[in-house]
Design an enzyme around this catalytic site. Structure first.
Site, short mmCIF file in Angstrom:
data_model
loop_
_atom_site.label_atom_id
_atom_site.label_comp_id
_atom_site.label_asym_id
_atom_site.label_seq_id
_atom_site.Cartn_x
_atom_site.Cartn_y
_atom_site.Cartn_z
N SER A 54 0.86 -1.20 0.00
CA SER A 54 0.00 0.00 0.00
C SER A 54 0.89 1.24 0.00
O SER A 54 2.07 1.17 0.33
CB SER A 54 -0.86 -0.01 1.26
OG SER A 54 -1.51 1.23 1.45
N TYR A 74 -3.78 -0.90 9.92
CA TYR A 74 -3.54 -1.04 8.47
C TYR A 74 -2.13 -0.56 8.14
O TYR A 74 -1.38 -1.24 7.43
CB TYR A 74 -4.60 -0.26 7.71
CG TYR A 74 -4.57 -0.47 6.21
CD1 TYR A 74 -5.20 -1.58 5.64
CD2 TYR A 74 -3.94 0.43 5.36
CE1 TYR A 74 -5.20 -1.77 4.26
CE2 TYR A 74 -3.93 0.24 3.99
CZ TYR A 74 -4.56 -0.86 3.44
OH TYR A 74 -4.54 -1.05 2.08
P1 NAP Z 1 -11.70 -5.11 -1.38
O1 NAP Z 1 -12.56 -4.92 -2.58
O2 NAP Z 1 -12.26 -4.84 -0.03
O3 NAP Z 1 -11.06 -6.56 -1.44
C1 NAP Z 1 -10.43 -7.15 -0.33
C2 NAP Z 1 -10.40 -8.64 -0.56
O4 NAP Z 1 -9.85 -9.30 0.60
C3 NAP Z 1 -11.81 -9.20 -0.76
O5 NAP Z 1 -11.76 -10.25 -1.69
C4 NAP Z 1 -12.12 -9.71 0.62
O6 NAP Z 1 -13.15 -10.68 0.65
C5 NAP Z 1 -10.78 -10.30 1.00
N1 NAP Z 1 -10.74 -10.61 2.39
C6 NAP Z 1 -11.02 -9.83 3.44
N2 NAP Z 1 -10.94 -10.53 4.59
C7 NAP Z 1 -10.61 -11.81 4.25
C8 NAP Z 1 -10.40 -13.00 4.96
N3 NAP Z 1 -10.54 -13.08 6.30
N4 NAP Z 1 -10.07 -14.13 4.28
C9 NAP Z 1 -9.95 -14.11 2.94
N5 NAP Z 1 -10.16 -13.00 2.20
C10 NAP Z 1 -10.48 -11.87 2.86
O7 NAP Z 1 -10.47 -4.14 -1.48
P2 NAP Z 1 -9.27 -4.04 -2.53
O8 NAP Z 1 -8.99 -2.61 -2.64
O9 NAP Z 1 -9.50 -4.82 -3.75
O10 NAP Z 1 -8.11 -4.68 -1.66
C11 NAP Z 1 -7.22 -5.67 -2.13
C12 NAP Z 1 -5.86 -5.43 -1.53
O11 NAP Z 1 -5.35 -4.19 -2.02
C13 NAP Z 1 -5.85 -5.32 -0.01
O12 NAP Z 1 -4.70 -5.96 0.51
C14 NAP Z 1 -5.76 -3.83 0.22
O13 NAP Z 1 -5.18 -3.50 1.45
C15 NAP Z 1 -4.87 -3.44 -0.94
N6 NAP Z 1 -4.90 -2.01 -1.30
C16 NAP Z 1 -6.01 -1.41 -1.79
C17 NAP Z 1 -5.95 -0.06 -2.13
C18 NAP Z 1 -7.12 0.67 -2.70
O14 NAP Z 1 -7.03 1.88 -2.93
N7 NAP Z 1 -8.24 0.05 -2.98
C19 NAP Z 1 -4.78 0.66 -1.96
C20 NAP Z 1 -3.67 0.02 -1.45
C21 NAP Z 1 -3.72 -1.32 -1.13
P3 NAP Z 1 -14.68 -10.20 0.92
O15 NAP Z 1 -15.17 -9.58 -0.35
O16 NAP Z 1 -15.35 -11.49 1.27
O17 NAP Z 1 -14.65 -9.23 2.05
#
Ligand code: NAP
Length: 242
Positions: A134, A147
């Site tokens: 991140s 986080y």
């Molecule tokens: P998201 O749409 O909330 O996706 C998060 C994913 O992680 C979902 O598939 C979620 O499943 C899964 N997850 C959460 N808890 C879990 C558990 N206990 N076991 C297995 N899977 C689990 O958000 P995203 O933005 O795509 O995030 C993906 C990654 O990118 C994360 O590591 C996040 O920190 C990172 N990230 C995102 C951003 C951003 O701007 N969006 C920026 C930097 C880093 P559910 O759908 O079932 O909850």
């Protein structure tokens, strides 16, 4: 040889039902990989996008050791640790459960999933790990202490594992996404003041899309990145350049 092809490789992507994980799974399938879309719930939408190159797997990191037996059971060449959660509260009010839940999924599960993968991949002398870090691997953030701690940890562990495993054929790298339109940033985008301030600071002039991360993950999984070890690549529209 196409150095960007994943043909003949099997990739496992965690949290593949939505957002960045879904985009990575789709991009890897388009690059030729067989993709295991892992989720704590069914990844039907992702699998529909992938077609016959995909299959699902249940992995819920409420148990951070959930992947302990996955890599001994079958050959998996590429691991993408994408699953992650975020909790928001002022540091002065932050609860122990919001600390533990985030550290368990984002950091402890990531490390032990890498360990399980490495135990299977190191004897083969080949494998690629892509961790999702991140901007808060580099910056402090606001109201997201667990986080920030977890994502700083992901960057550090990525380097540590690269140091231990690079000479043994295993590449460990990370992607630091900028502000991407997913569930994770829904609260930020719903707040006009925060959303506007963020957008004003992004040189590219737009929020990122999950697809922006997918292609970088393909690069880090493909032969093209064989000499990339321990890198944390920011894909952020220039945010960190400001
Ligand atoms: P998201 O749409 O909330 O996706 C998060 C994913 O992680 C979902 O598939 C979620 O499943 C899964 N997850 C959460 N808890 C879990 C558990 N206990 N076991 C297995 N899977 C689990 O958000 P995203 O933005 O795509 O995030 C993906 C990654 O990118 C994360 O590591 C996040 O920190 C990172 N990230 C995102 C951003 C951003 O701007 N969006 C920026 C930097 C880093 P559910 O759908 O079932 O909850």
């Amino acid at each position: 040889m196409n150095a960007f092809s994943l043909a003949g490789q099997t990739a496992l992507v965690t949290g593949a039902n939505t957002g960045i994980g879904q985009a990575i799974a789709v991009a890897m399938a388009q690059a030729g990989a067989q993709v295991i879309a892992a989720g704590r719930r069914d990844c039907d939408e992702t699998l529909a996008l992938i077609g016959d190159k995909g299959r699902g797997m249940r992995l819920d990191f409420a148990d951070p050791m959930a992947a302990r037996d996955v890599f001994a059971a079958e050959r998996i060449d590429i691991l993408v640790n994408n699953a992650g959660i975020i909790r928001r509260a002022d540091a002065v009010d932050f609860t122990e459960s919001d600390w533990d839940d985030v550290i368990d999924v984002n950091l402890k599960a990531l490390f032990f999933t890498c360990q399980a993968f490495a135990r299977a991949a190191l004897p083969r002398g080949q494998g690629k790990i892509v961790n999702i870090a991140s901007l808060l691997s580099f910056q402090g953030g606001i109201r997201v202490p667990s986080y920030t701690a977890s994502k700083h940890g992901v960057a550090g562990l990525t380097r540590l594992m690269a140091n231990e495993w690079a000479a043994r054929g295993l590449n460990v790298n990370a992607i630091a996404p900028g502000y991407i339109e997913t569930n994770n940033t829904e609260a930020l985008r719903a707040d006009p003041a925060r959303s506007g301030a963020i957008l004003d600071r992004i040189p590219a002039g737009r929020w990122g899309r999950p697809e922006d991360i997918g292609q970088t993950a393909v690069f880090l999984a493909a032969p093209a990145s064989d000499y990339v070890n321990g890198a944390v690549i920011n894909v952020d529209g220039g945010w960190l350049a400001r």
